[in-house]
Design a protein around this motif. Structure first.
Motif, PDB file in Angstrom:
ATOM      1  N   MET A 173     -11.572  38.711 -10.033  1.00 52.36           N
ATOM      2  CA  MET A 173     -11.380  37.768 -11.125  1.00 52.36           C
ATOM      3  C   MET A 173     -11.766  36.369 -10.649  1.00 52.36           C
ATOM      4  O   MET A 173     -11.778  36.097  -9.442  1.00 52.36           O
ATOM      5  CB  MET A 173      -9.930  37.762 -11.622  1.00 52.36           C
ATOM      6  N   LEU A 174     -12.081  35.502 -11.596  1.00 51.82           N
ATOM      7  CA  LEU A 174     -12.319  34.104 -11.296  1.00 51.82           C
ATOM      8  C   LEU A 174     -11.033  33.350 -11.607  1.00 51.82           C
ATOM      9  O   LEU A 174     -10.654  33.192 -12.773  1.00 51.82           O
ATOM     10  CB  LEU A 174     -13.491  33.565 -12.111  1.00 51.82           C
ATOM     11  N   VAL A 175     -10.360  32.910 -10.562  1.00 44.33           N
ATOM     12  CA  VAL A 175      -9.001  32.391 -10.716  1.00 44.33           C
ATOM     13  C   VAL A 175      -8.963  31.018 -11.361  1.00 44.33           C
ATOM     14  O   VAL A 175      -7.889  30.542 -11.736  1.00 44.33           O
ATOM     15  CB  VAL A 175      -8.255  32.370  -9.363  1.00 44.33           C
ATOM     16  N   CYS A 176     -10.106  30.359 -11.531  1.00 44.24           N
ATOM     17  CA  CYS A 176     -10.089  29.040 -12.162  1.00 44.24           C
ATOM     18  C   CYS A 176      -9.811  29.124 -13.655  1.00 44.24           C
ATOM     19  O   CYS A 176      -9.291  28.169 -14.247  1.00 44.24           O
ATOM     20  CB  CYS A 176     -11.384  28.280 -11.902  1.00 44.24           C
ATOM     21  N   VAL A 177     -10.157  30.262 -14.287  1.00 45.93           N
ATOM     22  CA  VAL A 177      -9.969  30.364 -15.738  1.00 45.93           C
ATOM     23  C   VAL A 177      -9.278  31.653 -16.175  1.00 45.93           C
ATOM     24  O   VAL A 177      -8.644  31.689 -17.234  1.00 45.93           O
ATOM     25  CB  VAL A 177     -11.324  30.245 -16.489  1.00 45.93           C
ATOM     26  N   SER A 178      -9.415  32.733 -15.423  1.00 45.07           N
ATOM     27  CA  SER A 178      -8.907  34.029 -15.873  1.00 45.07           C
ATOM     28  C   SER A 178      -7.407  34.149 -15.627  1.00 45.07           C
ATOM     29  O   SER A 178      -6.848  33.482 -14.758  1.00 45.07           O
ATOM     30  CB  SER A 178      -9.664  35.166 -15.193  1.00 45.07           C
ATOM     31  N   ARG A 179      -6.773  35.026 -16.410  1.00 44.96           N
ATOM     32  CA  ARG A 179      -5.324  35.146 -16.376  1.00 44.96           C
ATOM     33  C   ARG A 179      -4.953  36.621 -16.177  1.00 44.96           C
ATOM     34  O   ARG A 179      -5.683  37.358 -15.527  1.00 44.96           O
ATOM     35  CB  ARG A 179      -4.722  34.564 -17.656  1.00 44.96           C
ATOM     36  N   ALA A 180      -3.839  37.057 -16.721  1.00 48.73           N
ATOM     37  CA  ALA A 180      -3.381  38.433 -16.512  1.00 48.73           C
ATOM     38  C   ALA A 180      -3.072  39.093 -17.848  1.00 48.73           C
ATOM     39  O   ALA A 180      -2.508  38.472 -18.751  1.00 48.73           O
ATOM     40  CB  ALA A 180      -2.142  38.448 -15.630  1.00 48.73           C
ATOM     41  N   CYS A 181      -3.447  40.365 -17.939  1.00 51.64           N
ATOM     42  CA  CYS A 181      -2.991  41.210 -19.046  1.00 51.64           C
ATOM     43  C   CYS A 181      -1.658  41.868 -18.689  1.00 51.64           C
ATOM     44  O   CYS A 181      -0.845  42.148 -19.561  1.00 51.64           O
ATOM     45  CB  CYS A 181      -4.020  42.290 -19.350  1.00 51.64           C
ATOM     46  N   SER A 182      -1.477  42.126 -17.403  1.00 57.13           N
ATOM     47  CA  SER A 182      -0.266  42.793 -16.910  1.00 57.13           C
ATOM     48  C   SER A 182       0.767  41.752 -16.494  1.00 57.13           C
ATOM     49  O   SER A 182       0.475  40.559 -16.370  1.00 57.13           O
ATOM     50  CB  SER A 182      -0.620  43.697 -15.727  1.00 57.13           C
ATOM     51  N   ASP A 183       1.992  42.219 -16.251  1.00 59.46           N
ATOM     52  CA  ASP A 183       3.053  41.309 -15.808  1.00 59.46           C
ATOM     53  C   ASP A 183       2.812  40.781 -14.404  1.00 59.46           C
ATOM     54  O   ASP A 183       3.358  39.739 -14.030  1.00 59.46           O
ATOM     55  CB  ASP A 183       4.418  42.036 -15.825  1.00 59.46           C
ATOM     56  N   ARG A 184       1.972  41.503 -13.645  1.00 62.14           N
ATOM     57  CA  ARG A 184       1.846  41.197 -12.206  1.00 62.14           C
ATOM     58  C   ARG A 184       0.412  41.441 -11.747  1.00 62.14           C
ATOM     59  O   ARG A 184      -0.211  42.433 -12.111  1.00 62.14           O
ATOM     60  CB  ARG A 184       2.833  42.105 -11.458  1.00 62.14           C
ATOM     61  N   LEU A 185      -0.092  40.522 -10.939  1.00 58.39           N
ATOM     62  CA  LEU A 185      -1.377  40.679 -10.280  1.00 58.39           C
ATOM     63  C   LEU A 185      -1.143  40.571  -8.773  1.00 58.39           C
ATOM     64  O   LEU A 185      -0.418  39.680  -8.315  1.00 58.39           O
ATOM     65  CB  LEU A 185      -2.359  39.611 -10.699  1.00 58.39           C
ATOM     66  N   VAL A 186      -1.762  41.458  -8.013  1.00 56.43           N
ATOM     67  CA  VAL A 186      -1.754  41.349  -6.560  1.00 56.43           C
ATOM     68  C   VAL A 186      -3.158  40.969  -6.108  1.00 56.43           C
ATOM     69  O   VAL A 186      -4.123  41.698  -6.378  1.00 56.43           O
ATOM     70  CB  VAL A 186      -1.305  42.660  -5.880  1.00 56.43           C
ATOM     71  N   LEU A 187      -3.274  39.817  -5.443  1.00 59.07           N
ATOM     72  CA  LEU A 187      -4.563  39.301  -5.028  1.00 59.07           C
ATOM     73  C   LEU A 187      -4.734  39.423  -3.523  1.00 59.07           C
ATOM     74  O   LEU A 187      -3.763  39.319  -2.766  1.00 59.07           O
ATOM     75  CB  LEU A 187      -4.707  37.834  -5.439  1.00 59.07           C
ATOM     76  N   ASP A 188      -5.976  39.589  -3.091  1.00 56.43           N
ATOM     77  CA  ASP A 188      -6.269  39.707  -1.671  1.00 56.43           C
ATOM     78  C   ASP A 188      -6.381  38.309  -1.058  1.00 56.43           C
ATOM     79  O   ASP A 188      -7.439  37.839  -0.649  1.00 56.43           O
ATOM     80  CB  ASP A 188      -7.569  40.484  -1.482  1.00 56.43           C
TER      81      ASP A 188
END
Length: 322
Positions: A306-321
């Motif tokens: 994902m591009l973290v400057c603009v994108s968000r989450a559909c799920s309650d939780r995102l795990v990023l590397d």
């Protein structure tokens, strides 16, 4: 864009403006070299570099020179009245001999192999396509270029393009009707890959017309971010940083990037609009709400970045590397 991307981490280098030439009305081309005469980083058609402004902001410009020249980059900049100031500064204040901080090159618009291409450019959108034409020649591929602009005087690099004969079709608005890009895409051979760079209206028309074609056969780069619908969710969500186990809450009023920076996590970023791909981050768990103008349908469906400057989450939780 998307599948097959060759985006790389930004690398900062200070380059010297060796030449500055007017190549069309309100367009200048800058040739940049390493101050000591050293070799520059390799790049491929579709790549761009970041230019750092005196304010610390960055602007992205496509490399439009000879990719096989290891000692020079070329970019072209159209002066944008009412823009954010970067083009005016490069036109008015930057002279030959000036040192420019830069980043990259990075590529979110790569040319993939094909036996036939249809290239569509609008105005300064010709810049990423110029090296693609040269690459298509090397590959022995069939190709045509449709190049649109306000007038011939406003369209850079016409002299260079002239050597390609009738494979280049010019469509100046002051000489005839506007190019029907939908009809052009519909008539393109099924095996052709279509590359487009230009104003939002042109890109969107090409993408709509190309929707029935095979996935990945229509690729586009935009001047500005696409209009996005409202976020999938308007509630806070959790972002977990896999490397440290840190958990962050992203409020509806903040971006993921802002939450990361607030926690002291450094992420390379540039445009802040989901256009350049600099802040692309691997997603290990969860489902992103993609709001960028870089990833294609296959990347979005995969959900592994994902591009973290603009994108968000559909799920309650995102795990990023991270």
């Amino acid at each position: 864009m998307g599948t097959g991307r060759t985006a790389q981490p930004a690398a900062t280098a200070t380059l010297l403006v060796a030449e500055k030439d007017r190549v069309a009305d309100d367009v200048v081309a800058l040739t940049l070299v390493e101050p000591g005469g050293g070799r520059l980083r390799d790049w491929a058609p579709g790549a761009h570099i970041d230019v750092v402004l005196p304010t610390g902001e960055m602007r992205q410009y496509s490399l439009c020179g000879d990719r096989f020249d290891p000692f020079a980059y070329r970019i072209a900049v159209r002066r944008e009245e009412g823009g954010r100031g970067g083009s005016a500064w490069l036109h008015d204040s930057v002279r030959t001999g000036r040192l420019l901080p830069t980043g990259g090159p990075r590529n979110t618009f790569p040319l993939v192999p094909s036996e036939e291409y249809v290239f569509i450019a609008g105005g300064i959108g010709i810049t990423p396509l110029l090296p693609m034409l040269a690459q298509a020649e090397v590959l022995g591929a069939r190709w045509t270029l449709h190049y649109c602009g306000r007038s011939r005087a406003s369209m850079p690099f016409l002299d260079e393009l002239g050597r390609h004969g009738d494979r280049v079709r010019l469509h100046p608005r002051d000489e005839g009707p506007r190019l029907d890009v939908a009809a052009l895409v519909a008539a393109a051979p099924a095996e052709a890959r279509i590359y487009c760079c230009g104003p939002v209206a042109m890109v969107e028309a090409v993408e709509r017309a190309g929707a029935p074609r095979p996935a990945g056969s229509v690729r586009a780069e935009r001047f500005s971010a696409a209009q996005q619908p409202a976020p999938v969710r308007d509630a806070p969500f959790e972002v977990v940083l896999a490397r440290s186990g840190t958990s962050l809450t992203v409020d509806p009023s903040a971006t993921v990037l802002q939450a990361l920076e607030g926690a002291g996590v450094r992420v390379l970023t540039s445009c802040g609009q989901g256009l350049c791909g600099t802040c692309e981050t691997t997603v290990l768990e969860g489902r992103p709400d993609h709001r960028d103008s870089v990833l294609d349908a296959a990347d979005r469906a995969a959900g592994d970045c994902m591009l973290v400057c603009v994108s968000r989450a559909c799920s309650d939780r995102l795990v990023l590397d991270l």
